[in-house]
Design an enzyme around this catalytic site. Sequence first.
Site, PDB file in Angstrom:
ATOM      1  N   ASP A   1      -5.966  -4.254   0.842  1.00 42.14           N
ATOM      2  CA  ASP A   1      -6.797  -4.507   1.828  1.00 42.14           C
ATOM      3  C   ASP A   1      -7.503  -5.918   2.110  1.00 42.14           C
ATOM      4  O   ASP A   1      -8.032  -6.112   3.091  1.00 42.14           O
ATOM      5  CB  ASP A   1      -8.161  -3.548   1.391  1.00 42.14           C
ATOM      6  CG  ASP A   1      -7.665  -1.944   1.408  1.00 42.14           C
ATOM      7  OD1 ASP A   1      -8.288  -1.305   0.801  1.00 42.14           O
ATOM      8  OD2 ASP A   1      -6.934  -1.544   2.421  1.00 42.14           O
TER       9      ASP A   1
ATOM     10  N   GLU B   1       0.722  -1.522   0.181  1.00 45.06           N
ATOM     11  CA  GLU B   1      -0.092   0.212   0.175  1.00 45.06           C
ATOM     12  C   GLU B   1       0.942   1.355  -0.013  1.00 45.06           C
ATOM     13  O   GLU B   1       0.493   2.296  -0.661  1.00 45.06           O
ATOM     14  CB  GLU B   1      -1.037   0.093   1.391  1.00 45.06           C
ATOM     15  CG  GLU B   1      -1.776   1.350   1.128  1.00 45.06           C
ATOM     16  CD  GLU B   1      -2.636   1.357   2.223  1.00 45.06           C
ATOM     17  OE1 GLU B   1      -2.598   0.554   3.449  1.00 45.06           O
ATOM     18  OE2 GLU B   1      -3.663   2.411   2.303  1.00 45.06           O
TER      19      GLU B   1
ATOM     20  N   ILE C   1      -0.437  -1.611   7.782  1.00 46.33           N
ATOM     21  CA  ILE C   1      -1.509  -1.240   8.616  1.00 46.33           C
ATOM     22  C   ILE C   1      -2.734  -1.043   7.818  1.00 46.33           C
ATOM     23  O   ILE C   1      -2.717   0.103   7.386  1.00 46.33           O
ATOM     24  CB  ILE C   1      -1.100  -0.085   9.603  1.00 46.33           C
ATOM     25  CG1 ILE C   1       0.240  -0.127  10.047  1.00 46.33           C
ATOM     26  CG2 ILE C   1      -2.093   0.168  10.695  1.00 46.33           C
ATOM     27  CD1 ILE C   1       0.507   1.118  11.210  1.00 46.33           C
TER      28      ILE C   1
HETATM   29  C1  LIP Z   1      -9.210   0.872   5.155  1.00 45.51           C
HETATM   30  C2  LIP Z   1     -10.073  -0.280   4.626  1.00 45.51           C
HETATM   31  C3  LIP Z   1     -11.263  -0.198   5.211  1.00 45.51           C
HETATM   32  C4  LIP Z   1     -12.064   1.035   4.833  1.00 45.51           C
HETATM   33  C5  LIP Z   1     -11.173   2.177   5.204  1.00 45.51           C
HETATM   34  C6  LIP Z   1      -9.649   2.264   5.040  1.00 45.51           C
HETATM   35  P1  LIP Z   1      -6.676   1.696   5.108  1.00 45.51           P
HETATM   36  O1  LIP Z   1      -7.779   0.924   4.466  1.00 45.51           O
HETATM   37  O2  LIP Z   1      -9.258  -1.466   4.891  1.00 45.51           O
HETATM   38  O3  LIP Z   1     -12.115  -1.429   4.623  1.00 45.51           O
HETATM   39  O4  LIP Z   1     -13.375   1.210   5.350  1.00 45.51           O
HETATM   40  O5  LIP Z   1     -11.951   3.296   5.229  1.00 45.51           O
HETATM   41  O6  LIP Z   1      -9.763   2.570   3.815  1.00 45.51           O
HETATM   42  O7  LIP Z   1      -6.403   2.812   4.263  1.00 45.51           O
HETATM   43  O8  LIP Z   1      -6.931   2.008   6.676  1.00 45.51           O
HETATM   44  O9  LIP Z   1      -5.423   1.009   5.175  1.00 45.51           O
END
Ligand code: LIP
Length: 262
Positions: free
Chosen positions: A216, A73, A91
């Site tokens: 994700d 990411e 994270i």
């Molecule tokens: C998160 C995602 C989650 C979404 C959050 C955020 P990050 O990823 O895993 O599903 O609802 O808004 O995008 O940016 O914390 O790695």
Amino acid sequence: MSEPAATPFELRDLAAEVGSEINDFLLVEVRRGHAAETKSSASDFVTAVDRACETRIVEAITATRPDDGFKGEEGTDAPGISGVRWIIDPIDGTANFVFAHPGFSVSIAAEVDGVVVAGVVADPMNRHLFDAVLGAGARCNGETLQVRPATDITRSLVATGFGYQPDRRRRQAHALMTILPEIADIRRMGSAATDLCGVALGRVDAYYETGLNEWDLAAGALIAAEAGAVVKMPAPDDLMVAAAPGIIDDLLALIGRSGLID
Ligand code: LIP
């Protein structure tokens, strides 16, 4: 000379070893408090710890498997020559990390020739280490996982999440006006990886979201599927769904009526 082909179990074990190390590191760092920058919008947080964790994960895997590829990411993007590509969210749920709120996880998936064959999600504040191997089941701290046998969506807990772009967030919030009255309740953990593992663990009966990135969901989708969930990966409609088999059809119908997707 590329290293001998590793089995999916060996890839899982390597991911678990690295994920556990990052888990321990994050448990210390989360108490220190960290300034957050933003990326694509005011709600899209990133910290120096996100970047440091991604670097550490790549270094640790490369030390064992120098010819593998990576997609992370926080910017890692290396093709590799072994056929193994690691998909990393150092994270997932950075906003939770910044606020020291439970619900952030380390997500590491191993993809071989385009198929995710092993995945690990480490949830530091719950002290959960989730893992799965394609076709060989899913575990939490070594215990085999099975989704809850939900059959009635009106009695189901459904997790979801919201993107970073205001227009997407408006559409996701508007969809809740249709979905929320028809289920037991919504849970918003703030991390797709944590939510997908929540389906596998039976903490919720389903999870859906639009607009996710591969990092994700790569590991969590395998963990949910190997625990018995029906998993619909992002299709052209960009919808990710993981649900107990007994409620998947009703959930998809509900989402279809909600205006969340075209
Ligand atoms: C998160 C995602 C989650 C979404 C959050 C955020 P990050 O990823 O895993 O599903 O609802 O808004 O995008 O940016 O914390 O790695």
